[in-house]
Design an enzyme around this catalytic site. Structure first.
Site, PDB file in Angstrom:
ATOM      1  N   CYS A 119       0.830  -1.208   0.000  1.00  0.00           N
ATOM      2  CA  CYS A 119       0.000   0.000   0.000  1.00  0.00           C
ATOM      3  C   CYS A 119       0.864   1.259   0.000  1.00  0.00           C
ATOM      4  O   CYS A 119       1.589   1.516   0.969  1.00  0.00           O
ATOM      5  CB  CYS A 119      -0.915  -0.043   1.233  1.00  0.00           C
ATOM      6  SG  CYS A 119      -1.739   1.505   1.623  1.00  0.00           S
ATOM      7  N   CYS A 136       0.168   3.698   2.843  1.00  0.00           N
ATOM      8  CA  CYS A 136       0.666   3.110   4.096  1.00  0.00           C
ATOM      9  C   CYS A 136       2.160   3.378   4.245  1.00  0.00           C
ATOM     10  O   CYS A 136       2.626   3.756   5.330  1.00  0.00           O
ATOM     11  CB  CYS A 136       0.424   1.604   4.131  1.00  0.00           C
ATOM     12  SG  CYS A 136      -1.311   1.112   4.086  1.00  0.00           S
TER      13      CYS A 136
END
Length: 152
Positions: free
Chosen positions: A76, A79
């Site tokens: 991600c 993230c």
């Protein structure tokens, strides 16, 4: 109230980030760099604790301080962008909070149990219960503000 029960009322249960032992720490000594009674390592490291499924429940259920969780995944992009900010927030939030990370790829059962629909998602737990949730990446100051605001 007796002296021993008064002392117990002023103590907090803190789960060790290294060996998962539950320690009783006087609330007034949280900032004094307490160490685990079992493994003798620092109870607060100033960094997020990586937790998998086996350790997660013990940390949220047995800890008397709020537990801030970052549900994330290695693939991600947002993230990865938020990770250094989350680490900065951990330095400032501890010891009033336990700051942890859960890799949703490795702990898919936790992602399903807590209905994580997007990542990153921050969740705040107190007494084993989720009390607040915020999806999306944030910088350190917003993470700190969100966590502390939701504890009022």
């Amino acid at each position: 109230m007796t002296t021993s029960s008064a002392a117990q009322a002023e103590s907090l249960h803190i789960v060790c980030p290294h060996c998962d032992a539950v320690n009783r720490v006087p609330a007034a000594k949280l900032s004094a760099e307490p160490v685990c009674g079992k493994c003798q390592k620092a109870l607060f490291t100033g960094a997020p604790v990586d937790l998998g499924s086996a350790r997660f429940l013990k940390h949220i259920e047995r800890s008397d301080i709020p537990v801030l969780v970052d549900f994330w995944a290695p693939w991600c992009g947002p993230c990865r962008t938020m990770a250094p900010f989350y680490a900065q927030a951990a330095q400032r939030l501890e010891p009033q909070f336990r700051v942890v990370k859960v890799d949703t790829e490795q702990a898919q059962d936790l992602a399903a149990r807590y209905a994580i629909r997007s990542i990153p998602t921050l969740a705040l737990f107190k007494g084993g219960r989720e009390i607040a949730r915020q999806p999306g990446a944030m910088d350190a100051s917003n993470i700190i503000a969100w966590a502390t605001q939701n504890m009022r």
